[in-house]
Write a protein that holds these residues in place. Structure first.
Motif, PDB file in Angstrom:
ATOM      1  N   ALA A 144       5.599 -10.542 -11.771  1.00  0.00           N
ATOM      2  CA  ALA A 144       5.509  -9.283 -11.016  1.00  0.00           C
ATOM      3  C   ALA A 144       5.832  -8.088 -11.916  1.00  0.00           C
ATOM      4  O   ALA A 144       6.627  -7.209 -11.558  1.00  0.00           O
ATOM      5  CB  ALA A 144       6.454  -9.334  -9.819  1.00  0.00           C
ATOM      6  N   TRP A 198       5.375  -4.547 -10.609  1.00  0.00           N
ATOM      7  CA  TRP A 198       6.301  -4.174  -9.532  1.00  0.00           C
ATOM      8  C   TRP A 198       7.695  -3.904 -10.091  1.00  0.00           C
ATOM      9  O   TRP A 198       8.363  -2.941  -9.710  1.00  0.00           O
ATOM     10  CB  TRP A 198       6.363  -5.285  -8.485  1.00  0.00           C
ATOM     11  CG  TRP A 198       7.323  -5.036  -7.363  1.00  0.00           C
ATOM     12  CD1 TRP A 198       7.404  -3.916  -6.587  1.00  0.00           C
ATOM     13  CD2 TRP A 198       8.347  -5.926  -6.895  1.00  0.00           C
ATOM     14  NE1 TRP A 198       8.410  -4.051  -5.657  1.00  0.00           N
ATOM     15  CE2 TRP A 198       9.001  -5.278  -5.823  1.00  0.00           C
ATOM     16  CE3 TRP A 198       8.760  -7.202  -7.258  1.00  0.00           C
ATOM     17  CZ2 TRP A 198      10.056  -5.873  -5.126  1.00  0.00           C
ATOM     18  CZ3 TRP A 198       9.797  -7.792  -6.564  1.00  0.00           C
ATOM     19  CH2 TRP A 198      10.436  -7.127  -5.514  1.00  0.00           C
ATOM     20  N   TRP A 252      -2.566  -6.629  -8.568  1.00  0.00           N
ATOM     21  CA  TRP A 252      -2.023  -6.676  -7.213  1.00  0.00           C
ATOM     22  C   TRP A 252      -1.471  -5.302  -6.830  1.00  0.00           C
ATOM     23  O   TRP A 252      -0.765  -4.661  -7.610  1.00  0.00           O
ATOM     24  CB  TRP A 252      -0.921  -7.725  -7.139  1.00  0.00           C
ATOM     25  CG  TRP A 252      -0.411  -7.937  -5.743  1.00  0.00           C
ATOM     26  CD1 TRP A 252       0.619  -7.284  -5.133  1.00  0.00           C
ATOM     27  CD2 TRP A 252      -0.926  -8.852  -4.778  1.00  0.00           C
ATOM     28  NE1 TRP A 252       0.783  -7.733  -3.855  1.00  0.00           N
ATOM     29  CE2 TRP A 252      -0.150  -8.701  -3.601  1.00  0.00           C
ATOM     30  CE3 TRP A 252      -1.962  -9.785  -4.787  1.00  0.00           C
ATOM     31  CZ2 TRP A 252      -0.378  -9.457  -2.459  1.00  0.00           C
ATOM     32  CZ3 TRP A 252      -2.188 -10.537  -3.650  1.00  0.00           C
ATOM     33  CH2 TRP A 252      -1.406 -10.373  -2.501  1.00  0.00           C
ATOM     34  N   PHE A 296       1.097  -3.511  -5.303  1.00  0.00           N
ATOM     35  CA  PHE A 296       2.460  -3.695  -4.806  1.00  0.00           C
ATOM     36  C   PHE A 296       2.871  -2.584  -3.836  1.00  0.00           C
ATOM     37  O   PHE A 296       3.872  -2.732  -3.128  1.00  0.00           O
ATOM     38  CB  PHE A 296       3.445  -3.751  -5.972  1.00  0.00           C
ATOM     39  CG  PHE A 296       3.398  -5.054  -6.724  1.00  0.00           C
ATOM     40  CD1 PHE A 296       3.954  -6.207  -6.188  1.00  0.00           C
ATOM     41  CD2 PHE A 296       2.795  -5.129  -7.970  1.00  0.00           C
ATOM     42  CE1 PHE A 296       3.908  -7.405  -6.874  1.00  0.00           C
ATOM     43  CE2 PHE A 296       2.748  -6.322  -8.668  1.00  0.00           C
ATOM     44  CZ  PHE A 296       3.306  -7.469  -8.120  1.00  0.00           C
ATOM     45  N   VAL A 337       4.404  -6.895  -1.121  1.00  0.00           N
ATOM     46  CA  VAL A 337       5.098  -7.550  -2.227  1.00  0.00           C
ATOM     47  C   VAL A 337       5.240  -9.048  -1.982  1.00  0.00           C
ATOM     48  O   VAL A 337       4.878  -9.868  -2.831  1.00  0.00           O
ATOM     49  CB  VAL A 337       6.497  -6.923  -2.447  1.00  0.00           C
ATOM     50  CG1 VAL A 337       7.273  -7.697  -3.503  1.00  0.00           C
ATOM     51  CG2 VAL A 337       6.368  -5.461  -2.844  1.00  0.00           C
ATOM     52  N   PHE A 360       2.434 -11.555  -2.699  1.00  0.00           N
ATOM     53  CA  PHE A 360       2.197 -11.808  -4.123  1.00  0.00           C
ATOM     54  C   PHE A 360       2.932 -13.063  -4.567  1.00  0.00           C
ATOM     55  O   PHE A 360       2.351 -13.968  -5.190  1.00  0.00           O
ATOM     56  CB  PHE A 360       2.663 -10.606  -4.943  1.00  0.00           C
ATOM     57  CG  PHE A 360       2.609 -10.819  -6.436  1.00  0.00           C
ATOM     58  CD1 PHE A 360       1.431 -10.617  -7.136  1.00  0.00           C
ATOM     59  CD2 PHE A 360       3.742 -11.215  -7.136  1.00  0.00           C
ATOM     60  CE1 PHE A 360       1.376 -10.813  -8.517  1.00  0.00           C
ATOM     61  CE2 PHE A 360       3.701 -11.404  -8.510  1.00  0.00           C
ATOM     62  CZ  PHE A 360       2.516 -11.210  -9.199  1.00  0.00           C
TER      63      PHE A 360
END
Length: 244
Positions: free
Chosen positions: A25, A28, A188, A190, A194, A197
């Motif tokens: 991630a 993010w 993705w 975010f 979240v 994902f």
């Protein structure tokens, strides 16, 4: 004491998997958390290797059948993948190891991500190979008995559902393109969500684990069945004793 030791053997792999998911991630968490989680993951990997060092000592011992050859090759591929992931992490670090006088090679970032995606798949296969052992440790920790038909069928149904979800997640995340080094500008979002994902990447991790577990189970069963058939076709003959 036994339960605590079993819990530790389960919690460390779970923690490594969680850190791997968090490391994905990047867009993010941003760079600093990404590098911290990655560093923590490699520390746990080192601990995991130290705890399982006997495996390396026994690589050249014993008889090799098809299943063992596959397992060793898979582990070697995982080791190489992790080594490349670690090496590229060191070179491209902009936070944890920023003090090192290393050149900033942009291409290595692509290699780093490419290896990370393959690590997800190979870790899933690794989990599938050892799934019976994982379940045995879990039963020991929870004090569950073996041989419950209801629990077995419930787990099979859950595995089927998770495999289906994993296939869908492959499509949602465009995993095949990532595994084939296909360049894409799709990331993705975010800002929209979240949790999905991590759910999808968990599904991606689960899919090869489930497939590998059932393939290996069928492989062992077929080999055992073949051995029994061979024994029936060529029964061992007792030596003829002379009478005198």
């Amino acid at each position: 004491m036994l339960t605590t030791r079993v819990a530790h053997r389960l919690l460390v792999p779970v923690a490594m998997a969680a850190l791997l998911l968090l490391s994905l991630a990047y867009w993010w968490l941003d760079n600093i958390p990404h590098e911290i989680f990655g560093t923590a993951m490699f520390v746990l990997i080192a601990w995991h290797i130290a705890m399982n060092r006997l495996w390396f000592r026994n690589v050249f011992r014993g008889r090799y059948d098809g299943r063992r050859v596959f397992t060793v090759l898979l582990h070697l591929f995982l080791i190489v993948n992790m080594a490349v992931l670690l090496a590229t992490s060191i070179v491209i670090s902009r936070s944890v190891l920023a003090f090192l006088p290393l050149p900033n090679i942009a291409y290595l970032r692509e290699v780093h991500w490419f290896c990370a995606y393959w690590v997800m798949i190979v870790v899933g296969i690794h989990l599938g190979i050892h799934w019976i052992r994982v379940m045995a440790l879990l039963r020991s920790m929870l004090g569950l008995s073996r041989g419950s038909p209801l629990r077995a069928w419930t787990l099979r149904a859950a595995a089927t559902a998770n495999a289906g979800f994993g296939l869908w997640s492959f499509w949602v995340l465009g995993v095949w393109g990532k595994l084939t080094f296909t360049y894409s500008l799709e990331f993705w979002d975010f800002t929209a969500s979240v949790t999905p994902f991590f759910g999808h990447w968990a599904g991606v991790l689960a899919l090869p684990a489930i497939l590998t577990h059932y393939v290996m189970t069928g492989w062992v069963s077929a080999a055992s069945h073949g051995g029994r058939l061979a024994g029936l076709r060529n029964p061992t003959q007792r030596p003829i004793q002379s009478v005198g």
